[in-house]
Every structure is written in C-alpha cells, then in structure tokens.
Scaffold this active site. Structure first.
Site, PDB file in Angstrom:
ATOM      1  N   LYS A   1    -113.426  -5.072  28.752  1.00 40.19           N
ATOM      2  CA  LYS A   1    -113.572  -5.704  30.067  1.00 40.19           C
ATOM      3  C   LYS A   1    -112.347  -6.572  30.318  1.00 40.19           C
ATOM      4  O   LYS A   1    -112.253  -7.696  29.853  1.00 40.19           O
ATOM      5  CB  LYS A   1    -114.828  -6.565  30.161  1.00 40.19           C
ATOM      6  CG  LYS A   1    -115.151  -6.933  31.632  1.00 40.19           C
ATOM      7  CD  LYS A   1    -115.659  -8.337  31.831  1.00 40.19           C
ATOM      8  CE  LYS A   1    -114.580  -9.364  31.899  1.00 40.19           C
ATOM      9  NZ  LYS A   1    -113.762  -9.351  33.147  1.00 40.19           N
TER      10      LYS A   1
ATOM     11  N   GLU B   1    -110.330  -9.273  36.031  1.00 39.14           N
ATOM     12  CA  GLU B   1    -110.395  -8.630  37.350  1.00 39.14           C
ATOM     13  C   GLU B   1    -109.178  -8.964  38.209  1.00 39.14           C
ATOM     14  O   GLU B   1    -108.984  -8.375  39.276  1.00 39.14           O
ATOM     15  CB  GLU B   1    -111.679  -9.030  38.081  1.00 39.14           C
ATOM     16  CG  GLU B   1    -111.857 -10.503  38.365  1.00 39.14           C
ATOM     17  CD  GLU B   1    -112.487 -11.292  37.228  1.00 39.14           C
ATOM     18  OE1 GLU B   1    -113.030 -12.377  37.487  1.00 39.14           O
ATOM     19  OE2 GLU B   1    -112.433 -10.823  36.058  1.00 39.14           O
ATOM     20  N   ARG B   2    -108.318  -9.887  37.732  1.00 35.32           N
ATOM     21  CA  ARG B   2    -107.131 -10.241  38.517  1.00 35.32           C
ATOM     22  C   ARG B   2    -106.026  -9.185  38.414  1.00 35.32           C
ATOM     23  O   ARG B   2    -105.261  -8.998  39.353  1.00 35.32           O
ATOM     24  CB  ARG B   2    -106.584 -11.595  38.062  1.00 35.32           C
ATOM     25  CG  ARG B   2    -107.550 -12.753  38.241  1.00 35.32           C
ATOM     26  CD  ARG B   2    -106.938 -14.041  37.713  1.00 35.32           C
ATOM     27  NE  ARG B   2    -107.895 -15.141  37.704  1.00 35.32           N
ATOM     28  CZ  ARG B   2    -107.631 -16.352  37.252  1.00 35.32           C
ATOM     29  NH1 ARG B   2    -106.417 -16.619  36.769  1.00 35.32           N
ATOM     30  NH2 ARG B   2    -108.534 -17.304  37.257  1.00 35.32           N
TER      31      ARG B   2
ATOM     32  N   SER C   1    -110.027 -19.267  28.139  1.00 38.54           N
ATOM     33  CA  SER C   1    -110.096 -20.720  28.061  1.00 38.54           C
ATOM     34  C   SER C   1    -111.068 -21.150  26.971  1.00 38.54           C
ATOM     35  O   SER C   1    -111.983 -20.405  26.589  1.00 38.54           O
ATOM     36  CB  SER C   1    -110.544 -21.302  29.403  1.00 38.54           C
ATOM     37  OG  SER C   1    -111.911 -21.001  29.647  1.00 38.54           O
TER      38      SER C   1
ATOM     39  N   CYS D   1    -100.775 -18.631  26.335  1.00 37.36           N
ATOM     40  CA  CYS D   1    -101.432 -19.557  25.412  1.00 37.36           C
ATOM     41  C   CYS D   1    -100.489 -19.990  24.302  1.00 37.36           C
ATOM     42  O   CYS D   1    -100.769 -20.956  23.603  1.00 37.36           O
ATOM     43  CB  CYS D   1    -102.698 -18.935  24.831  1.00 37.36           C
ATOM     44  SG  CYS D   1    -102.391 -17.530  23.743  1.00 37.36           S
TER      45      CYS D   1
ATOM     46  N   GLU E   1    -104.968 -28.150  29.097  1.00 34.38           N
ATOM     47  CA  GLU E   1    -104.003 -27.069  29.287  1.00 34.38           C
ATOM     48  C   GLU E   1    -103.701 -26.902  30.775  1.00 34.38           C
ATOM     49  O   GLU E   1    -104.610 -26.734  31.586  1.00 34.38           O
ATOM     50  CB  GLU E   1    -104.591 -25.773  28.717  1.00 34.38           C
ATOM     51  CG  GLU E   1    -103.655 -24.596  28.737  1.00 34.38           C
ATOM     52  CD  GLU E   1    -104.271 -23.369  28.083  1.00 34.38           C
ATOM     53  OE1 GLU E   1    -103.530 -22.614  27.427  1.00 34.38           O
ATOM     54  OE2 GLU E   1    -105.491 -23.150  28.230  1.00 34.38           O
TER      55      GLU E   1
END
Length: 499
Positions: free
Chosen positions: A173, A176-177, A226, A281, A383
């Site tokens: 998965k 979706e961006r 995140s 990250c 962050e």
C-alpha cells in the site's frame, strides 16, 4: 483524466464504486491524476489471490526466485528514465534525485539476487550420539508494506524485495500522493516472471491501513512514515498477532568539530539538509557546531552557499531541488518556520514566499536557515520535513554527544572531524541507530541494515540486509536421529545437551 487504480492478481482492477484522491503536479499545483481508494473489500480480494499463489512460490527453489530478481533488476535499469520522470512528476524531486531513489532500491534487489545464500539455515552434525540438528528459514506467508510519499521507489523495493525473495506473497500500500511508480514496479515484476498474486498493489487511506493491520491472514507488516503513525501501527499490528517493523520520524544532527574541513561540511550540508526539499527521514536538518568560533565560521560559509542553491521544476537539470509534495505540506513547513521565529530562533535565511516564474502555483519552499535554536523549542523537538536547517550551538564535545542522544528521535547522526579518537568515541557513545563519520547521510549499503532507535523505530528487526531476511522468515529447527537397529539399548535416545 488519468486514474491510478489497484493492481490485483493478473492486472489492474477497478471496483464498481470507489472513493478517489487527487494526485498533484507539485511543479504547477494542478491535479494531474486521481487514485482509487479502497478498503476491506479490495484487500480481501488481494489476500485471497495471495493465499492461492504463495504456497507454490514458497516451494519454488531459491535459485529460480533469484532469477526473477535478476530479471526485475534488468527491467528497472532499462526503464530508469521513464520511472524517474514519472516519480518526479508526482513527488517533485529533481530527476537526479529520482534516479537515486530508484537506484538505492535496486541495491536491495541486488542483495536479494543472492537469496539462495542469504536464506540458508544452520546445521550441527553429531549434536548427540547419532543426532543431527538443523534449522530452516521458511517464509511467513503473506506480508504487507505501507510506504511513504518521500521514497516511492526505494522503500517499496526495500520491503517487497526481501519478502518475495524469501518465498512470501506481498501486498503493497503506497502513499496515495505518488502511487504510480509502485504500480509500475509491480508491472515490471510480472514481466520479470513473478507469478500472479505474489506482488499486488492496493491504494487507500486509514481505512485500508486498518484493514491490513486487522486481516488475520497477513503475518507481517512493514511501515515507514511518521512516528505517531508508526507507534499506532506497531501497537495495533502486534495486538493482532503480527510481526511489525515500523520506522518513524527523525531529527538527525550533524556535529561539526573545530578541526572539521568547513568547506566540505558546507557542501555536505547543502545536499543533506536541502536535497529533495528536505523530505527525507535521513535528511540532516540540525547542525551542531562545537564552540562559538566554529559556529561563526560555519555560519559565515553557510549563508552564501545557501543563497546559491537553485530551486527549479523537477525536470530542470540545473536545479538543486524542486517543490515539496503538496500545498498542505508547503503550508506545514512554512508554519514551522514561523513557529521557530516565535520561539526565539534567529531567522538567517528565509525561504518563505518563493515563487518560480511560470510556475507561480507550484509548491516551492526556499532554503531556510536558523541560528541560536535551543532544545526547548518545539521546532527543534519535532520533524519539519522540509528545506529548513537549524544551527544548535554546543559548548563542547560532551554537549554535542548529549544533544542527539537525548532527542526523542534516534534515526541518524553524523560527526565531521579529522580526529579519529573523537570520531570513534562519538560513534560508540551516541544514542542513535545509524552514525556517519564525515558522511552526512549515513544510510547503510543494502547488505547491511537500516533502522533507528527510540521513536524513530518500533519493533526489533531492521530493514533490508540479513535483518530483512530474518523479518520475512520464521525459523524451524529439526532434531533428527536415525537408529542403527541395535536392540541392546546402546542407541537409546540422549538429549543432545546431556550427551
């Protein structure tokens, strides 16, 4: 308008009625496509196909599985430019960064080409009288990966490569961006000879994520995103009896010792802090000069270097970095810049309000530099995930070690120095999972392992390398004895540890 849909066993599947989400062109701000969002029904179909296909794939000898990996690598390399252009169009990375994204994923695939060796078990001959003990590494069954927007090629390959190579079926998965590259990778896997149902791609939001975490047939879940979401996934997945590796956020520090080569440090910081618009990250958003003299010299060199950075559309070969991924993320980054100002940070270079002629609606954020940031500021604690570099001054080496060690995140850290003893001491003592010595972004090579500490990672097993093989397999240990037919008791069973 183009629609990106789920790729279930055998090809692309579009349910009769779907929710959709917009896919933007970060360079222009325009909607360029839509992606279907599924839930339990779509996932159930993917799991059913995986259950049907996985036993035969697990029974396929590891050499043949490796050959699929070799062919997939060849196909990705042949389609590199197409994949990089597609990635840049949805993410906003410049073309060179997109190629790097793909290449770092391919390095894990290269490791997976050696899966016959990497998946070997252990054997002890004569553990007891006539007794041999051996272990086997077997696939866990069906794995799932939930991946972020910032590395839409690399991180999926980090996950599905080891999972599939070790004999599992895998359901991906992606974000979706920017979902198109993961779908294209699945297509290339099929072209490489992977059986239907072994790699499928489903799209969705929290509804799909929860369906993955709750499905009883999915044995393992890998996640990058995140920290709050990573913690949620870890708790829910483990409660459902799954093994989970959930990689979270980061606030990586770069320690600059007084003896460091500052010209090289500035070059490294320009790429590590601002490359890919800081949406990594393993970016380096905090630089820690040791001593005020070092801080002043570093600041004086940083300002002109930052002002020379070139922002451009993702197809601009001369651009150092492109736009961030969405308008919402641009607003979030600029909100953190204002927060740091409000908290007392000294704004040295302000990247807000940047526009590019002809692309005024693009999601651009200019490079931003703060000085005199302190550990009490929320903008230091959290962050930002954008092109923002904060200078946090340390009085001495001990304070420089303590800063990243005490931070809630512990993904990566770097030290810049010519002093071997200082580097060795720092690497041993700092409370962070990955350390660079004069290396600003210490992402390990694919045959080592990637993973942070503290709130940067939940779970006991890291990504890729042998840790990845361990995560996607379970060990079965066999103790075997073949009697010689004696009837006088001379071959009676003796527990190996008591022999």
């Amino acid at each position: 308008m183009r629609t990106v849909t789920h790729r279930l066993a055998g090809g692309t599947t579009t349910p009769a009625s779907v929710r959709q989400s917009d896919i933007f062109d970060p360079n222009s701000g325009a909607v360029q496509a839509r992606v279907d969002l599924g839930g339990k029904a779509v996932l159930d179909a993917a799991v059913d196909a995986a259950l049907a296909a996985q036993p035969a794939w697990a029974a396929t000898n590891p050499q043949r599985r490796a050959r699929v990996m070799f062919k997939f690598k060849e196909l990705v390399e042949a389609n590199m430019d197409e994949l990089a252009a597609l990635l840049s169009s949805e993410h906003g990375k410049v073309h060179a960064d997109s190629k790097g994204d793909i290449q770092r994923g391919l390095e894990v695939i290269e490791f997976c080409c050696g899966i016959p060796h990497a998946s070997k078990g252990e054997y002890t001959h004569g553990a007891g009288p006539g007794i041999d003990v051996y272990s086997m590494r077997l696939p866990i069954g069906i794995g799932a990966g939930i991946t972020p927007f910032n590395f839409p090629a690399m991180i999926p390959m980090w996950m599905f490569g080891p999972a599939i190579a070790t004999g599992n079926a895998f359901i991906l998965k992606p974000s979706e961006r920017d979902p198109s590259v993961p779908v294209r990778l699945a297509e290339l896997m099929s072209e490489a000879g992977l059986p239907d149902g072994i790699l499928q791609v489903v799209h969705g939001d929290k509804e799909m994520v929860d369906a993955i975490l709750d499905h009883p047939a999915i044995a393992g879940v890998s996640f990058v995103g995140s920290s709050d979401v990573a913690h949620y996934l870890y708790q829910r997945g483990v409660a459902a009896g799954k093994r989970v590796q959930a990689m979270g956020g980061a606030k990586n520090h770069g320690i600059v010792m007084p003896d460091a080569d500052l010209d090289q440090v500035v070059k490294d910081l320009a790429g590590a802090a601002f490359g890919s618009a800081g949406e990594r990250c393993m970016a380096l958003p905090v630089v820690v000069p040791v001593g005020d003299e070092t801080a002043e010299r570093l600041r004086a060199k940083l300002i002109p270097a930052i002002e020379k950075l070139r922002l451009g559309v993702s197809s601009d070969p001369d651009a150092d970095y492109g736009p961030v991924v969405t308008a919402a993320h641009k607003a979030k980054v600029e909100g953190w810049i204002q927060t740091c100002i409000d908290e007392g940070g000294e704004l040295v270079v302000d990247g807000r309000g940047f526009t590019l002629q002809g692309h005024e609606n693009g999601f651009f954020v200019g490079p931003t530099l703060f000085d005199h940031v302190t550990t009490e500021m929320s903008s230091y604690k959290e962050e930002i995930f954008g092109p923002v570099l904060q200078i946090v001054r340390a009085a001495d080496f001990e304070e420089a070690v303590a800063l990243p060690s005490k931070h809630q995140y512990g993904n990566g850290v770097a030290i810049f120095t010519r002093n071997g003893h200082a580097a060795r001491e720092f690497a041993a003592r700092v409370n962070v999972g990955m350390v660079g010595i004069n290396v600003p972004i210490p992402v390990p090579v694919a045959y080592h392992t990637f993973g942070g500490w503290k709130r940067s990672a939940f779970g006991d097993t890291n990504q890729h390398g042998m840790e990845g093989v361990k995560f996607w397999t379970k060990v079965k240990t066999v103790t075997a004895r073949w009697p010689d037919g004696a009837v006088d008791g001379s071959n009676s069973f003796v527990i190996p540890t008591m022999g």
